[in-house]
Design a protein around this motif. Sequence first.
Motif, mmCIF file in Angstrom:
data_model
loop_
_atom_site.group_PDB
_atom_site.id
_atom_site.type_symbol
_atom_site.label_atom_id
_atom_site.label_comp_id
_atom_site.label_asym_id
_atom_site.label_seq_id
_atom_site.Cartn_x
_atom_site.Cartn_y
_atom_site.Cartn_z
ATOM 1 N N MET A 1 0.824 -1.201 0.000
ATOM 2 C CA MET A 1 0.000 0.000 0.000
ATOM 3 C C MET A 1 0.863 1.257 0.000
ATOM 4 O O MET A 1 0.510 2.270 -0.624
ATOM 5 C CB MET A 1 -0.924 -0.009 1.224
ATOM 6 C CG MET A 1 -1.983 -1.098 1.211
ATOM 7 S SD MET A 1 -3.183 -0.916 -0.132
ATOM 8 C CE MET A 1 -4.188 0.417 0.506
ATOM 9 N N TRP A 2 2.003 1.196 0.663
ATOM 10 C CA TRP A 2 2.923 2.337 0.719
ATOM 11 C C TRP A 2 3.420 2.701 -0.684
ATOM 12 O O TRP A 2 3.629 3.877 -1.002
ATOM 13 C CB TRP A 2 4.102 1.993 1.631
ATOM 14 C CG TRP A 2 5.095 3.105 1.796
ATOM 15 C CD1 TRP A 2 6.214 3.338 1.050
ATOM 16 C CD2 TRP A 2 5.042 4.147 2.773
ATOM 17 N NE1 TRP A 2 6.877 4.449 1.496
ATOM 18 C CE2 TRP A 2 6.178 4.972 2.573
ATOM 19 C CE3 TRP A 2 4.170 4.460 3.811
ATOM 20 C CZ2 TRP A 2 6.448 6.076 3.341
ATOM 21 C CZ3 TRP A 2 4.439 5.564 4.591
ATOM 22 C CH2 TRP A 2 5.558 6.359 4.357
ATOM 23 N N HIS A 3 3.601 1.682 -1.525
ATOM 24 C CA HIS A 3 4.079 1.927 -2.883
ATOM 25 C C HIS A 3 2.955 2.202 -3.867
ATOM 26 O O HIS A 3 3.166 2.918 -4.857
ATOM 27 C CB HIS A 3 4.898 0.728 -3.376
ATOM 28 C CG HIS A 3 6.283 0.676 -2.819
ATOM 29 N ND1 HIS A 3 6.570 0.164 -1.563
ATOM 30 C CD2 HIS A 3 7.484 1.095 -3.334
ATOM 31 C CE1 HIS A 3 7.868 0.257 -1.336
ATOM 32 N NE2 HIS A 3 8.444 0.813 -2.388
ATOM 33 N N PRO B 1 -12.940 1.306 -13.580
ATOM 34 C CA PRO B 1 -13.660 0.446 -12.620
ATOM 35 C C PRO B 1 -12.771 -0.585 -11.942
ATOM 36 O O PRO B 1 -12.906 -0.823 -10.734
ATOM 37 C CB PRO B 1 -14.734 -0.220 -13.485
ATOM 38 C CG PRO B 1 -14.952 0.734 -14.606
ATOM 39 C CD PRO B 1 -13.621 1.362 -14.884
ATOM 40 N N ARG B 2 -11.866 -1.232 -12.694
ATOM 41 C CA ARG B 2 -11.025 -2.266 -12.085
ATOM 42 C C ARG B 2 -10.111 -1.672 -11.020
ATOM 43 O O ARG B 2 -9.874 -2.288 -9.968
ATOM 44 C CB ARG B 2 -10.202 -2.969 -13.172
ATOM 45 C CG ARG B 2 -9.435 -4.162 -12.653
ATOM 46 C CD ARG B 2 -8.954 -5.055 -13.791
ATOM 47 N NE ARG B 2 -8.019 -4.367 -14.661
ATOM 48 C CZ ARG B 2 -6.694 -4.348 -14.458
ATOM 49 N NH1 ARG B 2 -6.189 -4.984 -13.424
ATOM 50 N NH2 ARG B 2 -5.906 -3.712 -15.279
ATOM 51 N N THR B 3 -9.596 -0.468 -11.271
ATOM 52 C CA THR B 3 -8.742 0.184 -10.277
ATOM 53 C C THR B 3 -9.540 0.553 -9.031
ATOM 54 O O THR B 3 -9.053 0.410 -7.906
ATOM 55 C CB THR B 3 -8.102 1.448 -10.884
ATOM 56 O OG1 THR B 3 -7.360 1.091 -12.051
ATOM 57 C CG2 THR B 3 -7.175 2.119 -9.887
ATOM 58 N N HIS C 1 -10.126 -2.599 -7.088
ATOM 59 C CA HIS C 1 -8.858 -2.970 -6.458
ATOM 60 C C HIS C 1 -8.602 -2.127 -5.218
ATOM 61 O O HIS C 1 -8.197 -2.637 -4.166
ATOM 62 C CB HIS C 1 -7.728 -2.779 -7.481
ATOM 63 C CG HIS C 1 -6.449 -3.435 -7.103
ATOM 64 N ND1 HIS C 1 -5.482 -2.804 -6.358
ATOM 65 C CD2 HIS C 1 -5.964 -4.676 -7.355
ATOM 66 C CE1 HIS C 1 -4.461 -3.615 -6.172
ATOM 67 N NE2 HIS C 1 -4.717 -4.757 -6.766
ATOM 68 N N LEU C 2 -8.863 -0.830 -5.323
ATOM 69 C CA LEU C 2 -8.650 0.079 -4.197
ATOM 70 C C LEU C 2 -9.602 -0.238 -3.043
ATOM 71 O O LEU C 2 -9.190 -0.269 -1.876
ATOM 72 C CB LEU C 2 -8.843 1.520 -4.663
ATOM 73 C CG LEU C 2 -8.730 2.614 -3.595
ATOM 74 C CD1 LEU C 2 -7.338 2.620 -2.986
ATOM 75 C CD2 LEU C 2 -9.059 3.974 -4.189
ATOM 76 N N MET C 3 -10.867 -0.483 -3.369
ATOM 77 C CA MET C 3 -11.849 -0.779 -2.322
ATOM 78 C C MET C 3 -11.512 -2.073 -1.578
ATOM 79 O O MET C 3 -11.662 -2.163 -0.360
ATOM 80 C CB MET C 3 -13.246 -0.876 -2.937
ATOM 81 C CG MET C 3 -13.820 0.436 -3.453
ATOM 82 S SD MET C 3 -13.991 1.713 -2.153
ATOM 83 C CE MET C 3 -12.521 2.714 -2.433
ATOM 84 N N LEU D 1 -8.607 -9.465 -4.616
ATOM 85 C CA LEU D 1 -7.609 -8.421 -4.875
ATOM 86 C C LEU D 1 -6.559 -8.901 -5.866
ATOM 87 O O LEU D 1 -6.252 -8.215 -6.847
ATOM 88 C CB LEU D 1 -6.947 -8.015 -3.553
ATOM 89 C CG LEU D 1 -5.922 -6.876 -3.622
ATOM 90 C CD1 LEU D 1 -6.637 -5.554 -3.793
ATOM 91 C CD2 LEU D 1 -5.067 -6.856 -2.365
ATOM 92 N N ILE D 2 -6.031 -10.103 -5.624
ATOM 93 C CA ILE D 2 -4.988 -10.634 -6.505
ATOM 94 C C ILE D 2 -5.578 -11.000 -7.864
ATOM 95 O O ILE D 2 -4.943 -10.824 -8.906
ATOM 96 C CB ILE D 2 -4.308 -11.856 -5.858
ATOM 97 C CG1 ILE D 2 -3.700 -11.464 -4.491
ATOM 98 C CG2 ILE D 2 -3.240 -12.422 -6.767
ATOM 99 C CD1 ILE D 2 -2.754 -10.293 -4.555
ATOM 100 N N GLY D 3 -6.821 -11.500 -7.856
ATOM 101 C CA GLY D 3 -7.467 -11.855 -9.112
ATOM 102 C C GLY D 3 -7.708 -10.665 -10.018
ATOM 103 O O GLY D 3 -7.802 -10.810 -11.243
ATOM 104 N N LEU D 4 -7.801 -9.472 -9.442
ATOM 105 C CA LEU D 4 -8.018 -8.260 -10.232
ATOM 106 C C LEU D 4 -6.725 -7.670 -10.794
ATOM 107 O O LEU D 4 -6.784 -6.756 -11.607
ATOM 108 C CB LEU D 4 -8.719 -7.191 -9.375
ATOM 109 C CG LEU D 4 -10.219 -7.365 -9.149
ATOM 110 C CD1 LEU D 4 -10.714 -6.359 -8.123
ATOM 111 C CD2 LEU D 4 -10.978 -7.195 -10.457
#
Length: 350
Positions: free
Chosen positions: A64-66, A80-82, A85-87, A127-130
């Motif tokens: 998350m820091w990066h 939408p995908r981003t 991913h963020l949520m 998360l990883i799947g996205l």
Amino acid sequence: MSASTSAILGLIFLGLANASVFLMFKLWGYPFDKETHKSEAPRSLMLLHRCLGYAYSILYIFMMWHMVPRLWNYQIELPPRTVAHLMLGITIGVLILVKVAILRFFRHFEEAMPYIGVSLLICTYLLIGLSVPFTFRETVLRSQTRAFSDEGIARTRKLIETAGLPADAPLDQLASKRKLREGQHVLQRKCVVCHDMRTILAKPRTPPDWVRLVNRMAIKPVIGEPIFEEEQWSVSTYLIAITPDIKTAVKQQRAEKMRTDEAKAAVEIAASIMEEEPATADNYNEVEAKELFEDKCSQCHSLGDVEDYPPRSKEETTEIISRMIEIGLYLEEPEIELITRYINDNYLEE
């Protein structure tokens, strides 16, 4: 952090989540004293579970820091995908905080820990799947790009000599895999702040045109990081290098549009022929037409949609088939005639 490094860390993150949750299932099988909050599970397994949890949390904070600062260098409206991913990333952070709070301050909620652990595992998979599959796909596509081949690099080296780059631009270095990667990175990280990638790569340009375009964009006011002079050279060279791929894509789009236009014209012709000669059913096979209709139309939607919303006229049948062709359905002219006849005979509202 590069995309490949991010993908590798993501897979490690997923592995830690799996190991931690399944070890948790094993630990919760041992007798547990609710008054003292002590488990009879082996101390070594308890310590291992704790280390996995710490490693998971530390890796989450590191990623998350990066990644969060990169959002400020992206388009104003995230795709939408981003957003998804963020949520999911935020949800994982909240679940980790809740889990730590229960362990440290609210032990009376400890029975909820398995549910929190499973929720973390599900969110991690999502998360990883996205992200990871798209990263690997991008890597494969990148390896297939002609720009990074020896032939492509030699071609790029020759073209940038007449591209109008400054005299102090290191042409030999710019026409290298490392510099092309840097140019690609600049394009993906800085150019998309103001432009959609599809807009940037909409049409091929000559080398001098790419250089002038990048220079013109670089001097405009920006809401993110500026594009420095050496980055302008790198991204210009990368755009020059991928121009053959852009040309191929444009040719394919033109061919697809021509095919679609021809198919739509065939729909109109088939409709007019059937209108003028309704008795041309000598070579019409209803069983064959039904199989074709079910095969083609079921590729995009349920056949029940036609039953629920049948066409009200032959003109509407023609319009529906034209619309399906426009969004990607491929039909030969004889197939158009068969499907049109079948729909009119079996679904047309009287």
